[in-house]
Design a protein around this motif. Structure first.
Motif, mmCIF file in Angstrom:
data_model
loop_
_atom_site.group_PDB
_atom_site.id
_atom_site.type_symbol
_atom_site.label_atom_id
_atom_site.label_comp_id
_atom_site.label_asym_id
_atom_site.label_seq_id
_atom_site.Cartn_x
_atom_site.Cartn_y
_atom_site.Cartn_z
ATOM 1 N N ARG A 104 0.887 -1.528 0.715
ATOM 2 C CA ARG A 104 0.321 0.037 0.096
ATOM 3 C C ARG A 104 0.483 1.355 0.197
ATOM 4 N NH1 ARG A 104 -2.038 1.984 4.924
ATOM 5 N NH2 ARG A 104 -2.747 0.228 5.500
ATOM 6 N N ALA A 105 2.055 0.606 0.919
ATOM 7 C CA ALA A 105 2.649 1.982 0.473
ATOM 8 C C ALA A 105 3.296 3.038 -0.743
ATOM 9 C CB ALA A 105 3.581 2.298 1.750
ATOM 10 N N GLU A 106 3.966 1.488 -1.100
ATOM 11 C CA GLU A 106 4.455 1.738 -2.501
ATOM 12 C C GLU A 106 2.891 3.061 -3.398
ATOM 13 O OE1 GLU A 106 5.722 -1.569 -6.329
ATOM 14 O OE2 GLU A 106 5.014 -2.794 -4.581
ATOM 15 N N ARG A 107 1.640 1.902 -3.565
ATOM 16 C CA ARG A 107 0.690 2.408 -4.438
ATOM 17 C C ARG A 107 0.512 4.158 -3.952
ATOM 18 N NH1 ARG A 107 -1.042 -2.385 -2.701
ATOM 19 N NH2 ARG A 107 -3.258 -1.461 -1.495
ATOM 20 N N SER A 108 1.264 4.178 -2.694
ATOM 21 C CA SER A 108 0.418 5.526 -2.930
ATOM 22 C C SER A 108 1.552 6.412 -3.227
ATOM 23 C CB SER A 108 0.422 6.008 -1.281
ATOM 24 O OG SER A 108 -0.419 5.404 -0.343
ATOM 25 N N LEU A 109 2.499 6.018 -2.725
ATOM 26 C CA LEU A 109 4.104 7.099 -3.635
ATOM 27 C C LEU A 109 3.559 6.926 -4.499
ATOM 28 C CD1 LEU A 109 6.508 8.026 -2.719
ATOM 29 C CD2 LEU A 109 7.711 5.892 -2.370
ATOM 30 N N ILE A 110 3.620 5.704 -5.159
ATOM 31 C CA ILE A 110 3.382 6.283 -6.930
ATOM 32 C C ILE A 110 2.423 6.902 -7.320
ATOM 33 C CG2 ILE A 110 3.105 4.641 -9.021
ATOM 34 C CD1 ILE A 110 3.896 1.947 -7.823
ATOM 35 N N ARG A 111 1.280 7.369 -6.481
ATOM 36 C CA ARG A 111 0.912 7.815 -6.859
ATOM 37 C C ARG A 111 0.784 9.590 -6.665
ATOM 38 N NH1 ARG A 111 -3.381 3.787 -5.061
ATOM 39 N NH2 ARG A 111 -2.920 4.757 -2.891
ATOM 40 N N TRP A 112 1.387 9.790 -5.928
ATOM 41 C CA TRP A 112 2.098 10.877 -5.099
ATOM 42 C C TRP A 112 3.196 11.385 -6.264
ATOM 43 C CZ3 TRP A 112 6.745 12.511 -2.740
ATOM 44 C CH2 TRP A 112 6.886 13.694 -3.282
ATOM 45 N N VAL A 113 3.793 10.464 -6.492
ATOM 46 C CA VAL A 113 4.543 10.940 -7.284
ATOM 47 C C VAL A 113 4.522 11.464 -9.119
ATOM 48 C CG1 VAL A 113 7.385 9.994 -8.440
ATOM 49 C CG2 VAL A 113 6.747 9.350 -6.479
ATOM 50 N N GLN A 114 3.599 10.374 -9.653
ATOM 51 C CA GLN A 114 2.956 10.683 -10.665
ATOM 52 C C GLN A 114 2.514 11.886 -10.529
ATOM 53 O OE1 GLN A 114 1.065 6.706 -11.389
ATOM 54 N NE2 GLN A 114 2.407 5.415 -12.172
ATOM 55 N N ALA A 115 1.622 12.153 -9.438
ATOM 56 C CA ALA A 115 1.017 13.443 -9.386
ATOM 57 C C ALA A 115 1.357 14.804 -9.750
ATOM 58 C CB ALA A 115 -0.329 13.577 -8.460
ATOM 59 N N GLU A 116 2.825 14.698 -8.842
ATOM 60 C CA GLU A 116 3.900 15.529 -9.195
ATOM 61 C C GLU A 116 5.037 15.584 -10.022
ATOM 62 O OE1 GLU A 116 3.556 18.189 -7.082
ATOM 63 O OE2 GLU A 116 1.394 17.552 -6.381
ATOM 64 N N GLU A 117 4.369 14.841 -10.894
ATOM 65 C CA GLU A 117 5.570 14.385 -11.650
ATOM 66 C C GLU A 117 7.304 14.256 -10.756
ATOM 67 O OE1 GLU A 117 5.014 17.554 -14.810
ATOM 68 O OE2 GLU A 117 2.830 16.535 -15.366
ATOM 69 N N LYS A 118 7.016 13.043 -10.232
ATOM 70 C CA LYS A 118 8.686 13.098 -9.251
ATOM 71 C C LYS A 118 9.555 12.399 -10.113
ATOM 72 C CE LYS A 118 8.132 16.556 -5.448
ATOM 73 N NZ LYS A 118 8.075 17.501 -5.572
ATOM 74 N N GLU A 119 8.852 11.598 -11.170
ATOM 75 C CA GLU A 119 9.046 10.017 -11.310
ATOM 76 C C GLU A 119 10.933 9.841 -10.753
ATOM 77 O OE1 GLU A 119 7.417 11.546 -13.413
ATOM 78 O OE2 GLU A 119 5.052 10.058 -13.232
ATOM 79 N N GLU A 120 11.669 10.888 -12.289
ATOM 80 C CA GLU A 120 13.478 10.530 -12.123
ATOM 81 C C GLU A 120 13.750 10.834 -10.086
ATOM 82 O OE1 GLU A 120 17.552 12.739 -13.746
ATOM 83 O OE2 GLU A 120 15.078 12.890 -14.229
ATOM 84 N N ALA A 121 12.843 11.393 -9.700
ATOM 85 C CA ALA A 121 13.831 12.049 -7.611
ATOM 86 C C ALA A 121 13.219 10.813 -7.094
ATOM 87 C CB ALA A 121 12.799 12.202 -6.997
ATOM 88 N N TYR A 122 12.075 9.582 -7.336
ATOM 89 C CA TYR A 122 12.115 8.976 -6.565
ATOM 90 C C TYR A 122 11.595 7.617 -7.126
ATOM 91 C CZ TYR A 122 10.649 11.972 -2.667
ATOM 92 O OH TYR A 122 10.758 13.330 -1.819
ATOM 93 N N GLN A 123 11.744 7.022 -8.664
ATOM 94 C CA GLN A 123 12.156 5.486 -8.636
ATOM 95 C C GLN A 123 12.773 4.827 -8.490
ATOM 96 O OE1 GLN A 123 14.505 6.352 -12.659
ATOM 97 N NE2 GLN A 123 13.673 4.084 -13.818
ATOM 98 N N ILE A 124 13.582 4.963 -7.528
ATOM 99 C CA ILE A 124 15.085 4.759 -6.147
ATOM 100 C C ILE A 124 13.963 3.953 -5.524
ATOM 101 C CG2 ILE A 124 16.625 3.912 -5.639
ATOM 102 C CD1 ILE A 124 17.922 5.224 -7.563
#
Length: 184
Positions: free
Chosen positions: A130-150
């Protein structure tokens, strides 16, 4: 410092850097789910051997840093804290491989349970997902994929580690895994 500020009574909160936002924000979901995972890992750690305990404490430290990064945009506030890096994923994979060496190959799906500690480790695994899914939703909404991919990959691997820990605990405790019977 007062424990109750009443600032959140109307559904708003402040991030670590002082910026305010709604408690329903995707960012708060990610922070809360990472925090919940860390809390469950702390509970699990009360039931683990010293060897596993030390490994889980390291994971908890990484999760605390991840939560700090999600809770703050200020590099000044974050100081010299290092966000999860590729070597942290490699370390988890090493831990998975160590446990896998002593286990028989899995041939069926297994059900959570068999022992309180194993069931709690399964809860940790699902909260991690669930934490993984929540982080993905926030990262995608804020377009922070590069910073949080790892970090996203780390949470994915952490759920794998927790699953293997469940299997390893079955083995260590001498408790058979519970096979899932699909009824087919």
């Amino acid at each position: 410092m007062a424990i109750y500020t009443k600032n959140g009574d109307k559904g708003f909160t402040r991030l670590a850097d002082g910026n305010g936002l709604s408690k329903s924000d995707l960012r708060i979901d990610a922070i809360g789910d990472i925090d919940e995972l860390n809390s469950y890992l702390g509970l699990l750690n009360t039931q683990l051997s010293d060897a596993l305990n030390a490994k889980v404490l390291g994971i908890q430290t990484s999760l605390f840093v991840l939560g700090a990064y999600v809770a703050c945009d200020s590099t000044e506030f974050l100081g010299n804290m290092k966000l999860i890096e590729l070597h942290d994923i490699v370390a988890l994979e090493g831990l998975i491989d160590e446990m896998d060496e002593v286990l028989t190959p899995m041939r069926v799906f297994i059900l959570p349970g068999g022992h309180e500690t194993i069931a709690l480790a399964q809860v940790c695994r699902t909260v991690c997902r669930r934490a993984e899914r929540s982080l993905i939703r926030w990262v995608q909404a804020e377009e922070k994929e590069e910073a949080y991919q790892i970090s996203i990959a780390y949470l994915n691997r952490l759920s794998d580690y927790l699953f293997m820990m469940c299997r390893y605990l079955h083995h260590s405790f001498g408790i058979p895994e519970i096979p899932w019977n699909s009824g087919r």
